[in-house]
Write an enzyme that holds these catalytic residues in place. Sequence first.
Site, PDB file in Angstrom:
ATOM      1  CG  ASP A   1      22.807  20.033  -7.902  1.00 29.18           C
ATOM      2  OD1 ASP A   1      22.020  20.979  -7.405  1.00 29.18           O
ATOM      3  OD2 ASP A   1      22.563  18.769  -8.122  1.00 29.18           O
ATOM      4  CE1 TYR A   6      17.840  16.689  -4.606  1.00 27.38           C
ATOM      5  CE2 TYR A   6      17.398  15.551  -6.916  1.00 27.38           C
ATOM      6  CZ  TYR A   6      17.696  16.674  -6.166  1.00 27.38           C
ATOM      7  OH  TYR A   6      18.269  17.678  -6.806  1.00 27.38           O
ATOM      8  CG  HIS A  49      22.458  25.519  -8.748  1.00 28.33           C
ATOM      9  ND1 HIS A  49      22.966  25.359  -7.403  1.00 28.33           N
ATOM     10  CD2 HIS A  49      22.087  24.365  -9.130  1.00 28.33           C
ATOM     11  CE1 HIS A  49      22.968  24.064  -7.247  1.00 28.33           C
ATOM     12  NE2 HIS A  49      22.396  23.476  -8.331  1.00 28.33           N
TER      13      HIS A  49
END
Length: 474
Positions: free
Chosen positions: A240, A393, A450
């Site tokens: 990630d 982000y 993930h």
Amino acid sequence: MQTIEVLKQALSSLDPTQQQQLLVAGSSVAVLLTCYYWVYQGRKTKRIPIGDGWWGAGEKPQSEDEKVFPFQVQTSDEEIQDLYDRIDRTRYTEPLKDTGFQYGFNSTYLKKVVSHWRHQFNWKKQIAILNKYPQFKTNIEGLDVHFIHVRPPHREGQRVLPLMLVHGWPGSVYEFYRILPLLTNSLDSLAFEVICPSIPGYGFSEAPHKQGFDTLAAARVFHKLMERLGFSDYYLQGGDWGAIITTNMAQMKPECVKGLHLNMLTNKMRGFGVLFSILIGRYLPWLVGFTREDVRRLFGSVGFMERNFYDIIRETGYLHIQGTKPDSAGCGVNDSPVGLAAYILEKFSTWTDFNNRDLEDGGLERKFTLDDLLTNIMIYWTTGSIVSSMRFYKENLKTNIDNRLDNHTGVYVPTGLAAFPDEVRHVPQSWARNRFRNIYSYSYMPRGGHFAAFEEPQLLADDLLQFVKKVEKL
């Protein structure tokens, strides 16, 4: 090298049968462009300037306090009672019939999770588990950076190498609690001294007070952390955001990175070479460097567009929110523990396996216990760090990411890539080579998604160990 010479070199490297099949596959112009893409990938800078920064409150002082001090997670009865009061006031919305997790977290199952949280989950017990590994903080660029530091027990003849593990969103350092004993308490000839930092703004690391803290800033801070701990060279592992941060670290100071191991791979889904490989890869996989497993993972039974375009759109709504207006959505989940749990745990469902969207319980307890999942939630809740984690982000996406220097910089350190089958997107080795120029290992992992360290710690530890052995020539 002149372009025409490069093209001749590419064509001459193929045997006559391959040349004939290549010519059949497309026009001569497309063939030449593809060969050019394969052999000559452009001149790219080999390192990112390390730079400097200051993310603390106020102005940067003349000198930084480099002291490293112990840290332990703590709580209080008041904090726990406040949580219970908020949980007891939760308003639920009934789910639509037969929707599973297709609309997000199913509220029927959410009530079960919340009931466990309210009546069975013991936060004080989980804090004791969190504190079983030595934890510290140190101030770097104005931020108190939290990290776990685990040294292996002394074993005669065992070689010990430093390793940094970096988490992502919506995870935390707790993702690594299953894999830590496998890396540090190994009976193998090789063991690791492991450092797990919390990304600033996540969990126990202080959030930046100024705009602009992106993966490059995090990479620089983590290099400074390793230097402060006395390490001059070390291995890196990440998934990630951790995959991007550790990749930036390798681009920034390659002389310090002995090897880079990733369980999430990224590449640009455009360019003639990628387009060409998508068009013919299902039919002539060898021609574009695909294996049968690449074909299965990229195209499957639903086709390339469904798996790699439409499914990605369905799963990235959070990214658009957090990459544009994180504070708006963040204020809601920062105020409601149940809202926070639903927002985060839905990712642990879907990103573990897209098929979990069809299940009423999201398949969450197939790979995780509710106590483990809620411990990660409590790290976000008790530190109030969900908004600052979402801002990460915005900081990375508010300008054109294609213009960032790291997207024009190759990675030249020894690299190991672990491709888990249920990762959000599959990146074949032939695509990964465009960025990672020194791939020592590429593994098709048999299962997992993930959150590799959390889901399949043994598989990830074994692949990491084998990669390091290749680099160390052991």
